[in-house]
Design a protein around this motif. Structure first.
Motif, mmCIF file in Angstrom:
data_model
loop_
_atom_site.group_PDB
_atom_site.id
_atom_site.type_symbol
_atom_site.label_atom_id
_atom_site.label_comp_id
_atom_site.label_asym_id
_atom_site.label_seq_id
_atom_site.Cartn_x
_atom_site.Cartn_y
_atom_site.Cartn_z
ATOM 1 N N ALA A 446 -5.439 2.832 5.551
ATOM 2 C CA ALA A 446 -4.868 3.595 6.660
ATOM 3 C C ALA A 446 -4.014 2.704 7.562
ATOM 4 C CB ALA A 446 -5.990 4.249 7.466
ATOM 5 N N GLU A 447 -4.383 1.415 7.650
ATOM 6 C CA GLU A 447 -3.617 0.489 8.487
ATOM 7 C C GLU A 447 -2.219 0.214 7.933
ATOM 8 O OE1 GLU A 447 -6.794 0.023 7.573
ATOM 9 O OE2 GLU A 447 -7.597 0.589 9.551
ATOM 10 N N ASP A 448 -2.020 0.491 6.657
ATOM 11 C CA ASP A 448 -0.726 0.216 6.023
ATOM 12 C C ASP A 448 0.260 1.377 6.163
ATOM 13 O OD1 ASP A 448 -1.646 -2.269 4.981
ATOM 14 O OD2 ASP A 448 -2.651 -1.196 3.359
ATOM 15 N N LEU A 449 -0.187 2.516 6.655
ATOM 16 C CA LEU A 449 0.650 3.715 6.650
ATOM 17 C C LEU A 449 1.811 3.585 7.619
ATOM 18 C CD1 LEU A 449 -2.124 6.470 6.485
ATOM 19 C CD2 LEU A 449 -0.892 5.355 4.610
ATOM 20 N N LEU A 548 -4.102 9.155 5.651
ATOM 21 C CA LEU A 548 -4.355 8.640 4.308
ATOM 22 C C LEU A 548 -4.887 9.721 3.377
ATOM 23 C CD1 LEU A 548 -4.484 6.004 2.561
ATOM 24 C CD2 LEU A 548 -6.889 5.838 3.276
ATOM 25 N N GLU A 549 -5.870 10.484 3.849
ATOM 26 C CA GLU A 549 -6.446 11.553 3.038
ATOM 27 C C GLU A 549 -5.515 12.766 3.016
ATOM 28 O OE1 GLU A 549 -9.158 11.195 1.278
ATOM 29 O OE2 GLU A 549 -9.573 9.196 2.068
ATOM 30 N N ARG A 567 0.313 10.818 4.199
ATOM 31 C CA ARG A 567 1.185 9.781 4.751
ATOM 32 C C ARG A 567 1.151 8.563 3.823
ATOM 33 N NH1 ARG A 567 3.585 9.176 9.722
ATOM 34 N NH2 ARG A 567 2.513 11.072 10.426
ATOM 35 N N LEU A 568 2.285 7.892 3.722
ATOM 36 C CA LEU A 568 2.444 6.729 2.845
ATOM 37 C C LEU A 568 2.898 5.516 3.638
ATOM 38 C CD1 LEU A 568 4.379 8.525 -0.020
ATOM 39 C CD2 LEU A 568 2.121 7.488 -0.283
ATOM 40 N N PRO A 569 2.694 4.300 3.103
ATOM 41 C CA PRO A 569 3.294 3.116 3.726
ATOM 42 C C PRO A 569 4.818 3.205 3.680
ATOM 43 C CG PRO A 569 1.624 2.511 2.086
ATOM 44 C CD PRO A 569 1.890 3.969 1.915
ATOM 45 N N ASP A 570 5.471 2.500 4.589
ATOM 46 C CA ASP A 570 6.928 2.459 4.552
ATOM 47 C C ASP A 570 7.413 1.832 3.249
ATOM 48 O OD1 ASP A 570 7.214 3.690 6.996
ATOM 49 O OD2 ASP A 570 7.195 1.797 8.109
ATOM 50 N N GLU A 571 6.678 0.856 2.753
ATOM 51 C CA GLU A 571 6.952 0.266 1.450
ATOM 52 C C GLU A 571 5.644 0.161 0.689
ATOM 53 O OE1 GLU A 571 9.045 -3.395 1.581
ATOM 54 O OE2 GLU A 571 10.722 -2.605 2.771
#
Length: 617
Positions: A446-449, A548-549, A567-571
């Motif tokens: 979740a921290e990477d989103l 994330l979920e 939601r997704l990470p920017d990369e």
């Protein structure tokens, strides 16, 4: 013929009109290399260009520049592609060290044209990965172009390792069956391109539904579902009017080398009504007709021990690269990766019988490298033939197993290991024990989103024909702005996805058990809301609630239908992912552990299960 003066007196034209069907302009580049390469042994890079509809085109002109992740010898500095040829080969390439690699093709200014499928170099691989599409038709039955053209396309345009033809049996005359046998024999070339003779038993669902039938050699008897469109009745006594009769007939005539698959096409297979594991080895989870996880679930409900395959079931004569075209098909045809020591009919049949294979839904990233294995705290007995069906099945005492194996493990836990290498980033890995979903693993937290939002819709109306679900709709952002979008599984070019006013995404889309959608990169991606408007789902969701979920908006009826947001990470750099899980198999039931992998670009793959049994009845 024409009626020149409207008297119903038709005359034959001296010169018959003809319409030449040609491909369009070059749009999409494709590069394919073997998934497993042996160190210091030559391999070939194959290149083609497709037009907007996925047709191979000979209209490309370009100078390609090559970048390599890994160390490949004998690559030219550049490759010149000129009009006239549909496919191009760069032979004699060699890798001299172990590791994963791929090949990137670009223009002189660095513009990316395509990246090959991932490959793995190994010192002396005991098993290699071979790609096949064993299910499609040609013009002699319900398809396009001849059977010879069909097999030629699979080898020369789709770059398959193995291929088979599956004409509807009620259309296949004895003459065509003999001709088809000659074609499969002529195209069969061990080490390069393997074919299997076969046909589709095409009984209605009430009689068992469609089954693919394959033989290890030519010259075998067709046992049709009927002679409905065949004038000659000389061999009607060989007909089998139900799927159960088909299996019984194989057994009666000692045809123990026959292989069958169950699939969902026009007449979906009802394996709860008829199934014989001595012949029917796998079920087809994906084809150009859609995705059919319910067919896999039917097998688990019934306690069958089957493998999972994907094929095209295409009618356009294009095995291995079967795009949906402009009709109501919304999916590209699937592929199966067969894991075997070399490429021959014998090893292919052994791979099918032992379920040593996995399925993908095809497309640009369809050639994923996957390895699923299990290691045991205490040794178990590993079977390739199902001991419940074959009294003489011989097991081997071992502390490990691979996908497809059936294992008697009386006690102790196991460690399930999965490795995935793909051309597109991995979005999620789902682990199942039969019908039970055990875990979803994502290669980020979740921290990477970041500011990318995924919106996907999925499902089918029902199992039979006309299963398409219409998802035409819009997504409106009231505060956030859309910087860019990535369309997911929009293979039908008549179905488009567009952005207007930086705040509205509009699309036309259908699904047939598969999924489609988009990923939107947003400015102020946590502010405001997204308003979804489709025929089945109408909902407004706060963007800061999407994480994330998956947020699932369920619209299920006879079969699952839903729209989901996440939601997704920017990369997301995770094109290679390893996943391990300690498991305690349950007693009193089969434990079919298998994995479904989903990539960001919409590609999916399903391993055949490792079947863990606490006891053998």
């Amino acid at each position: 013929m024409v009626d020149p003066i409207a008297t119903y007196n038709f005359q034959t034209l001296a010169v018959q009109p003809a319409i030449e069907i040609v491909p369009g302009a070059a749009e999409t580049w494709v590069a394919v290399i073997p998934s497993i390469c042996e160190i210091n042994k030559p391999f070939t890079l194959r290149i083609k260009v497709e037009d907007t509809w996925g047709n191979p085109t000979n209209k490309a002109k370009a100078r390609l520049y090559i970048k390599v992740r890994g160390n490949i010898k004998n690559l030219p500095e550049h490759i010149d592609i000129n009009p006239g040829k549909f496919a191009h080969e760069i032979t004699g390439l060699v890798v001299d060290e172990e590791g994963d690699f791929d090949i990137v093709l670009s223009t002189a200014d660095g513009t990316l044209l395509t990246k090959s499928n991932p490959a793995r170099a190994m010192e002396k691989p005991t098993l290699k990965y071979y790609w096949a599409d064993l299910h499609g038709q040609s013009d002699e039955t319900l398809g396009t172009n001849s059977a010879a053209d069909y097999f030629s396309f699979g080898r020369d345009m789709a770059f398959l390792d193995a291929c088979a033809h599956q004409g509807n049996d009620f259309q296949m005359t004895e003459s065509f069956w003999q001709d088809l046998n000659q074609v499969t024999a002529e195209f069969n070339e061990p080490g390069r391109y393997v074919t299997l003779p076969g046909y589709e038993w095409s009984g209605n669902t009430a009689l068992g539904g469609d089954r693919n039938v394959y033989f290890p050699a030519e010259g075998r008897t067709m046992r049709r579902s009927s002679h409905a469109l065949i004038e000659s009745q000389h061999d009607i006594d060989t007909d089998c009017h139900t799927a159960a009769e088909l299996f019984e007939s194989f057994a009666k005539h000692n045809e123990w080398d026959v292989i069958c698959f169950a699939h969902c096409g026009g007449r979906y297979a009802d394996i709860t009504m008829a199934h014989d594991g001595r012949f029917e080895k796998s079920v087809e989870v994906h084809s150009a007709w859609g995705t059919f996880e319910w067919l896999v679930q039917d097998a688990f409900k019934c306690g069958y021990r089957v493998g999972i395959i994907g094929n095209s079931d295409g009618h356009k004569g294009r095995p291995g690269a079967s795009y949906p075209g402009a009709g109501w098909f919304g999916a590209v045809g699937g592929l199966t990766c067969y894991i075997m020591p070399d490429l021959s009919r014998e090893t292919l049949i052994d791979s099918i019988k032992s379920r040593h294979h996995y399925a993908t839904n095809g497309g640009p990233s369809g050639r994923i490298i996957m390895d699923l294995s299990a290691t045991f705290e205490q040794p178990g007995t590993v079977y390739q033939d199902d001991p419940a069906l074959f009294a003489n099945s011989q097991g081997v005492i071992s502390s490990e197993a691979m996908m497809g194996d059936i294992v008697h493990l009386p006690s102790g836990d196991l460690q399930l290991s999965l490795s995935v290498t793909a051309a597109s980033p991995v979005r999620r890995i789902d682990l199942f024990n039969g019908l039970d979903h055990l875990e979803c693993h994502r290669p980020y937290s979740a921290e990477d989103l970041g500011s990318r939002i995924g919106v996907l819709w999925e499902g089918a109306e029902y199992r039979g024909r006309f299963r398409s679900v219409v998802w035409d709709g819009t997504a409106r952002f009231d505060i956030a702005k859309v910087s860019s979008t990535q369309a997911i599984n929009f293979f039908n070019r008549d179905k488009t996805l567009e952005v207007s006013d930086e705040s509205i995404v509009k699309w036309q889309s259908v699904t047939t058990g598969n999924f489609a959608g988009f990923i939107a990169t947003l400015q102020d991606g946590m502010k405001g809301s997204i308003e979804i408007d489709t025929p089945l789902v109408k909902e407004t969701i706060a963007l800061d609630a999407i994480g994330l979920e998956d947020t699932v908006l369920d619209a299920s009826a006879t079969l699952p239908r839903a729209l989901r947001l996440f939601r997704l990470p920017d990369e997301n750099p995770n094109t290679s992912v390893a996943f391990e899980q300690r498991l305690s198999p349950l007693a009193g039931r089969d434990n079919p552990y298998y994995v479904r992998v989903t990539l960001e670009d919409g590609t999916q793959a399903w391993t055949s299960p490792v079947y863990i049994l606490r006891s053998i009845a």
